[in-house]
Design an enzyme around this catalytic site. Structure first.
Site, PDB file in Angstrom:
ATOM      1  N   LYS A 248      -7.945  -7.489 -24.498  1.00  0.00           N
ATOM      2  CA  LYS A 248      -6.480  -7.368 -24.423  1.00  0.00           C
ATOM      3  C   LYS A 248      -6.015  -7.619 -22.996  1.00  0.00           C
ATOM      4  O   LYS A 248      -6.534  -7.038 -22.049  1.00  0.00           O
ATOM      5  CB  LYS A 248      -6.025  -5.995 -24.911  1.00  0.00           C
TER       6      LYS A 248
ATOM      7  N   HIS B  32      -7.539  -0.007 -26.122  1.00  0.00           N
ATOM      8  CA  HIS B  32      -7.688  -1.285 -26.826  1.00  0.00           C
ATOM      9  C   HIS B  32      -9.003  -1.954 -26.427  1.00  0.00           C
ATOM     10  O   HIS B  32      -9.625  -1.582 -25.437  1.00  0.00           O
ATOM     11  CB  HIS B  32      -6.526  -2.242 -26.500  1.00  0.00           C
TER      12      HIS B  32
END
Ligand code: NAD
Length: 236
Positions: free
Chosen positions: A151, A147
């Protein structure tokens, strides 16, 4: 034409919140009546009133709340939905065990749908992973998720629910997390046996797939009986 479902968007200024606002504007089956963020930059934008986290009790009437915020914001929106008797669709990840228990308890009084991932592809991937795990007894199972660098939680909520699917099939998954650049979300589930390997992978190209799924779920959740719903219950 049916009356549009009135939505409250919680976490409206975030990456997901912005996608929800934009995509709801392209539909005629839902309308946004309130946007909530930690520190709203404006009071009204495109005709939608904005509220700060501390002003939740004063938001106008809504039919369904859609929450993509952070764990520290979650208790407030769950309490509001329970108090007003309104359904909650939430994609917020990194919730604690106590928050998950509160969600389950609220589902006795209101319709609730929490999902770690609202994309159709990941819904199907869960089923593939469970089947592969059941067929490949004794193989190693590794879940690698990637990600963007902003995040906060790791492993991702999607990695954990894919892991739960692998466990249901009899595997013992291990997790690895990468945080790099602006990756929207990639999940690789790898089964390794003697001399061979299977890789099941999902790549999200943009956030719209999650936002569309959440809006669809919110429209379909309106008017339902209290209970815990899954994405696949509301797919058609
Ligand atoms: P983000 O950091 O861009 O946005 C977070 C939002 O929450 C902002 O609007 C912020 O103002 C708001 N917020 C923070 N604290 C708050 C508080 N105390 N009260 C009210 N609002 C508050 O995050 P993002 O990338 O939009 O992701 C949001 C959540 O959605 C994360 O948990 C992420 O993991 C999850 N997510 C889920 C899916 C899915 O399909 N389930 C997909 C993408 C992201």
């Amino acid at each position: 034409m049916p009356v549009p479902v009135r939505l409250l968007i919680h976490g409206a200024s975030g990456r997901m919140g912005q996608a929800l606002l934009r995509l709801c504007g392209e539909r005629d089956d839902c309308t946004i009546v309130a946007a909530v963020s930690r520190h709203p930059a404006q009071r009204v934008a495109d005709g939608v009133p904005w509220f700060a986290a501390g002003e939740l009790s004063g938001v106008p009437e809504f039919d369904v709340a859609v929450d993509f915020s952070l764990p520290e914001a979650f208790d407030g929106i769950l309490a509001l939905c329970a108090q007003r008797g309104r359904p909650l669709v939430s994609g917020t990840t990194g919730l604690s065990d106590a928050q998950r228990a509160a969600l389950d308890a609220a589902a006795t009084r209101i319709p609730v749908l929490w999902a770690s991932n609202f994309s159709l592809g990941v819904a199907v991937l869960h089923e593939l992973v469970e089947r592969a795990a059941a067929a490949l007894r004794g193989w190693d199972c590794d879940i690698v998720e990637s990600h963007h660098v902003h995040k906060k939680d790791a492993p991702s909520g999607t990695a954990l629910t894919l892991g739960a699917a692998a466990q249901r099939g009899g595997a013992a998954p291990r997790y690895a997390s990468l945080r790099a650049g602006d990756i929207v979300g990639e999940h690789l589930v790898q089964f390794t046996g003697p001399g061979e390997r299977i890789e099941l992978v999902h790549r999200a190209g943009n956030r719209d797939i999650f936002a569309r799924g959440a809006l669809h779920a919110a429209v379909r959740l309106h008017g339902r009986a209290p209970g815990l719903y899954r994405v696949r219950d509301l797919l058609d």
